[in-house]
Scaffold this motif. Sequence first.
Motif, mmCIF file in Angstrom:
data_model
loop_
_atom_site.group_PDB
_atom_site.id
_atom_site.type_symbol
_atom_site.label_atom_id
_atom_site.label_comp_id
_atom_site.label_asym_id
_atom_site.label_seq_id
_atom_site.Cartn_x
_atom_site.Cartn_y
_atom_site.Cartn_z
ATOM 1 N N PRO A 81 0.840 -1.206 0.000
ATOM 2 C CA PRO A 81 0.000 0.000 0.000
ATOM 3 C C PRO A 81 0.871 1.250 0.000
ATOM 4 N N LEU A 82 0.440 2.257 -0.734
ATOM 5 C CA LEU A 82 1.198 3.506 -0.779
ATOM 6 C C LEU A 82 1.034 4.280 0.528
ATOM 7 N N PRO A 83 2.029 5.054 0.933
ATOM 8 C CA PRO A 83 1.870 5.886 2.131
ATOM 9 C C PRO A 83 0.688 6.840 1.969
ATOM 10 N N GLY A 84 -0.137 6.922 3.003
ATOM 11 C CA GLY A 84 -1.284 7.816 2.957
ATOM 12 C C GLY A 84 -2.489 7.263 2.227
ATOM 13 N N SER A 85 -2.419 5.999 1.827
ATOM 14 C CA SER A 85 -3.516 5.410 1.047
ATOM 15 C C SER A 85 -4.594 4.788 1.924
ATOM 16 N N GLY A 86 -4.405 4.829 3.233
ATOM 17 C CA GLY A 86 -5.302 4.134 4.146
ATOM 18 C C GLY A 86 -4.721 2.810 4.613
ATOM 19 N N ALA A 136 -1.115 6.095 11.402
ATOM 20 C CA ALA A 136 -2.468 6.666 11.471
ATOM 21 C C ALA A 136 -2.465 8.140 11.085
ATOM 22 N N ALA A 137 -1.445 8.876 11.530
ATOM 23 C CA ALA A 137 -1.363 10.305 11.207
ATOM 24 C C ALA A 137 -1.125 10.516 9.715
ATOM 25 N N ILE A 138 -0.304 9.673 9.104
ATOM 26 C CA ILE A 138 -0.052 9.794 7.666
ATOM 27 C C ILE A 138 -1.320 9.511 6.874
#
Length: 350
Positions: free
Chosen positions: A40-45, A254-256
């Motif tokens: 999964p990409l960073p920030g993708s959930g 979670a913050a990302i």
Amino acid sequence: MATSLTSQNASSNTDSAKPVVHIAAERFVQWVEDGAGWLPLPGSGGTQERFTALQSLGRADLSLARLAEGHADATAILHELGAPAPAAGERWGVWAAQPPGTTLRARPDGDDGWRLDGLKKYCSGAHTCTHALVTADTDDGYRLFSVATDHPGYAPVAGTWQAVGMAGSDTPDVRFTAVPARAIGGVDAYLRRPGFAHGGVGVAACWLGGARGVADALFAAARHRAPDPLAAAHLGAVDVLLHSAQWALDAAAAAIDAEPLEDGPPAQLRAARVRALVADVCARVLDEVGRALGAGPLCHDAEHAQRVADLTVYIRQHHAERDLAALGRLVTEETEETADTAGTKEGTDG
């Protein structure tokens, strides 16, 4: 995947006869071919899933984790800067180190092309990657380029990676001579994208996996030894360290996901804090496990000795007091900004 790798590390007689650089390279090739490279990409959930996968790889084999993290980071960078994703079977690295005394230059070549000339240090996977994202100097500034490693002007320099720890990451210098390249993003785009800070947290996930791998020897010893108050104290200390780092990593994930496009000081501050914490935890785990177990496993357990050597080298990507000083400056800026905001509010209320 991580379970099979851990099992493979512990039981493969064929692996033990191979140089560690070949073992890591073969595992990296297999990891990409199995499709595991599509994290999964960073920030993708799914950032926590991404960090968990990197941590599992680090627990199994830190050199593999270094190569896999580079491929996963390249995939994220290409996505963030609007470039095509890696094709099936391609293995990518990200080579962005800028140590003093070496220069890689990029010069325009035709309408849209570029050529790279010079030396690049710390090119992990230099003999295994099919492609790489490489930073280079241009007349306009610092830029990022994609290159294929099958050009005759691409040449890893023999003898420039003498490491014992992280030997398997295959990180020599590479000489570029008129190697064709494609620009990815504009000047300074590599550093200015929001994902730059997110990627730094991903590296910390690999480090934490390495610490868990080192700690596994202590946990195994505790299961097979008679109760010992001193060993129990070391075990308790290691447990607290690993859990504190895990909580920080989970909170960062979670913050990302909550603010995937957050950049600038907030994202930099989060990444700097997590990296500093995890690097410190890793160093303390190395110390606690060494004090608890003594020289025995370092001298008679090749797998454990390699894990210790690998982690000792890998966490040096955190530049100790230099990075802490940068963190201190970010904290000062945040404190000043908070004070200015509070002062403005009080003036408005008055």
